[in-house]
Scaffold this active site. Structure first.
Site, short mmCIF file in Angstrom:
data_model
loop_
_atom_site.label_atom_id
_atom_site.label_comp_id
_atom_site.label_asym_id
_atom_site.label_seq_id
_atom_site.Cartn_x
_atom_site.Cartn_y
_atom_site.Cartn_z
N ASP A 104 -61.45 -29.23 -11.31
CA ASP A 104 -60.16 -28.38 -11.11
C ASP A 104 -59.58 -27.94 -12.54
O ASP A 104 -60.11 -28.36 -13.37
CB ASP A 104 -59.10 -29.29 -10.30
CG ASP A 104 -58.91 -30.51 -10.94
OD1 ASP A 104 -59.77 -31.22 -11.79
OD2 ASP A 104 -57.55 -30.95 -11.00
N GLU A 138 -58.98 -30.52 -14.75
CA GLU A 138 -60.28 -31.20 -15.45
C GLU A 138 -60.51 -32.65 -14.95
O GLU A 138 -61.19 -33.29 -15.58
CB GLU A 138 -60.24 -31.20 -16.97
CG GLU A 138 -59.51 -30.12 -17.73
CD GLU A 138 -59.69 -29.97 -19.14
OE1 GLU A 138 -58.83 -30.85 -19.65
OE2 GLU A 138 -60.49 -29.29 -19.35
#
Ligand code: NOJ
Ligand code: NOJ
Length: 644
Positions: free
Chosen positions: A350, A353
């Site tokens: 995402d 991270e």
């Protein structure tokens, strides 16, 4: 103030005895496995008062681990949501084994059986599985029910002159400061920095603050920053300024092409970060992050469109922006778009991270890239690519409905396992997904009722989480909006992780403001407001004075329409007033402001923080009909890139 996460949070704290009824823990083993081929073992579990608790022994075979416990929900089904991730608890003995655990409210989905425990040792590429098939019985107190949104703590109305002057196009205003500080991080004056790179935040020896180390060129941060440069380029009327923006954007396109051709890419074009000399960062990191190719392509297509409108040549666009087939060393867009078309359905990390899954944010920006890309490819005379992108856009669009969770009444930030403890499924990533990913075609637009209800539940979820949410007015008595972070359960404090350590972020708070302004603009363009049962709670909270009802249409300019829009604009400004309130006197923006004190925290001079205030200011100017606002800022011109 009471937020509706309160009951879920106290449910967590009460594991053990609830209302005097015993919580029953099943213990499977209380020592580490002795068989050397066994790498994991569930140790114990309970489902108590709606919360699933579990601990497991995990062999320490490598540094990065993902441990997931799969179950069947109340309907006896296994879905992408019926899984929890465990988190590291402690090392055991000499460190060759670890204890991992979870305590996650899952009552909304419910549970009937534990299916299996999986352990992915991601650095060594191994996955270990323990089959369980264990029936689960609820014990302890009753599970909580989904709380309703709280009553509003304030009713701000209309734009504030304090925000208007804070954002004015004057030397020393916040907009001007954000503008200048942002440009210091583009082509930064740091030895060895390549042309066209953006530093996420200066943190090297040349800067006062070295922790955290953000001295990298992140693909996402760069593309979102360059999107602001692209808006400035379009709006500028002074030749010198316009040329400067144009040069920067062409350098950025070339830098992106260089990244695409780096021989060290481990996960293709979704590699998230590069050194400032624009070579690949190969250390352990959450990769790939497949939003980057999409947002980079969006920014460059927008730039190319205004470049052409300003008399630029189509040949230059093909050579320096679009045609990666013929000009692979200089033109990145086609390659990024085709990567999106073939990889959108693969899980990736995402935007924060942290989690590999299917993300609303990533899908939204990918969709916009594909939709814009199909039209742009046609303009480039490339009907084959256009067709590929259209087909992918259609297939991707069909998956978006799965992000709506009718039980939670929110758009899920991801459709898959949650990070340990991230059980609200609320995340500002959804709002950012709409802001960065709305393609202008009515699909998940700003005023979509699911978007509005999610924004309400997300915003109010932070009220009980951050102590500074109790400060609801500034020194002039004006309403402060709710401080907004990434998600309520966040534990990242800007340098590391810490229990209850997550903070509000400037860019997340500014994102809420931007959403509200864009909602206003979209209603004005539509000429009316109408509500559904889903969007009504949003209006009840943010515009209670209007008393809007489901089933009515409120026409532009009518009294109730104006009251409703006044509420939305008032809250938009309230969110920015929170950003203003916690901005230090010099106007510099870090990543975060502390949840208890409001003091800036985390990376200093975060480029994305500046970009987010500027895009919120642009959206505010748009709803106010200030056509010359972006131009005024753009015509200030870039002063220079010297390290402060
Ligand atoms: C650094 C990442 O950039 C941040 O988003 C994350 O929360 C922390 N690592 C902790 O995983
Ligand atoms: C951490 C954030 O979570 C991530 O979104 C960002 O790209 C990096 N920091 C760099 O700013």
């Amino acid at each position: 103030m009471k937020g509706f996460l309160a009951s879920a949070v106290s449910g967590l704290a009460l594991a053990g005895f609830v209302s005097g009824q015993a919580c029953q823990t099943t213990t499977l083993t209380s020592s580490v496995p002795t068989n050397s081929s066994t790498k994991l073992a569930l140790a114990s579990y309970s489902y108590c008062g709606g919360t699933l608790n579990a601990t497991a022994y995990i062999a320490n075979v490598d540094y990065n681990k993902v441990v997931s416990l799969y179950y069947t929900n109340a309907q006896g089904q296994s879905t992408p949501l019926s899984v929890v991730n465990l988190g590291y608890s402690s090392g055991i003995g000499n460190g060759s084994w670890e204890l991992w655990s979870t305590s996650t409210p899952i009552y909304i989905d419910g549970i009937t059986k534990l299916l299996n425990l999986t352990y992915q040792a991601t650095d060594v590429g191994k996955t270990y599985v323990q089959t369980l098939n264990l029936p689960v019985n609820a014990t302890g107190g009753p599970a909580p029910t989904l709380p309703s949104p709280p009553a509003p703590y304030a009713t701000p109305k209309g734009f504030g002159s304090d925000i208007t002057s804070w954002l004015s196009v004057n030397i020393g205003s916040e907009s001007e400061t954000a503008f200048q500080r942002m440009f210091l991080n583009i082509n930064p004056a740091i030895p060895g920095a390549a042309e066209g790179v953006v530093v996420a935040a200066r943190s090297g020896p040349s800067y006062i603050q070295t922790n955290p180390d953000y001295e990298y060129n992140w693909v996402r941060d760069a593309s979102l920053t360059m999107d602001v440069v692209q808006s400035l380029y379009s709006a500028a009327t002074k030749a010198k300024a316009k040329t400067a923006y144009q040069n920067i954007l062409f350098e950025y396109a070339a830098a992106r092409a260089t990244e695409q051709n780096d021989p060290g890419l481990q996960t293709g074009l979704g590699e998230p970060k590069f050194y400032l000399n624009n070579t690949i960062f190969t250390g352990p990191w959450g990769r790939p992050q497949n939003d980057g190719p999409a947002t980079s392509a969006i920014t460059l297509m927008e730039f190319a469109t205004s470049y052409l409108a300003n008399g630029g040549s189509i040949d230059t666009v093909k050579q320096k922006i679009y045609d990666s087939a013929t000009f692979p060393a200089s033109a990145p867009v086609m390659k990024d778009l085709l990567f999106v078309a073939s990889n959108w359905s693969s899980p990736s990390f995402d935007l924060w991270e942290e989690e590999e899954s299917d993300h609303f944010y990533t899908r939204m920006v990918q969709r916009r890239a594909l939709v814009l890309g199909a039209a742009f490819a046609t303009k480039m005379g490339d009907s084959a690519t256009s067709a590929t992108l259209s087909t992918a856009a259609t297939a991707l669009s069909a998956t978006l409905a799965q992000f709506w969770d009718p039980n939670r009444e929110i758009l899920l930030y991801e459709y898959g396992p949650v990070l340990n403890g991230k059980s609200s499924y609320l995340d500002t990533a959804v709002v950012l997904g709409v802001i960065h990913g709305y393609a202008g075609d009515g699909v998940y637009s700003y005023t979509n009722d699911q978007v509005l209800l999610t924004a309400l539940r997300l915003a109010t979820s932070f009220i009980d989480v951050y102590a500074i949410a109790n400060t609801t007015t500034d020194s002039a008595g004006l309403t402060l909006g709710i401080p907004i972070g990434r998600y309520p359960e966040d534990v990242y404090n800007g340098t590391g992780t810490q229990t209850n350590g997550g903070n509000p972020w400037y860019l997340c708070t500014a994102a809420l403001a931007q959403l509200f302004y864009s909602v206003s603009t979209e209603y004005a363009d539509a000429g009316s407001i109408s509500l559904t049962n889903i969007s009504k709670p949003f209006f009840d909270y943010f515009a209670p004075a209007a008393g809007l009802q489901v089933g009515q249409t409120y026409t532009y300019g009518s009294r109730k329409y104006n009251q409703a829009i006044g509420g939305l604009n008032g809250w938009g400004d309230a969110f920015l007033r929170t950003v203003k309130h916690y901005t230090p006197a010099d106007g510099y923006l870090s990543e975060e402001y502390n949840r208890n004190t409001g003091v800036p925290q985390g990376a200093g001079d975060l480029t994305w923080s500046y970009a987010s205030v500027l895009t919120a200011a642009f959206a505010r100017a748009e709803v106010r009909g200030q056509k010359g606002y972006v131009r005024g800022l753009a015509d200030l011109g870039v002063v220079g890139n010297t390290v402060a």
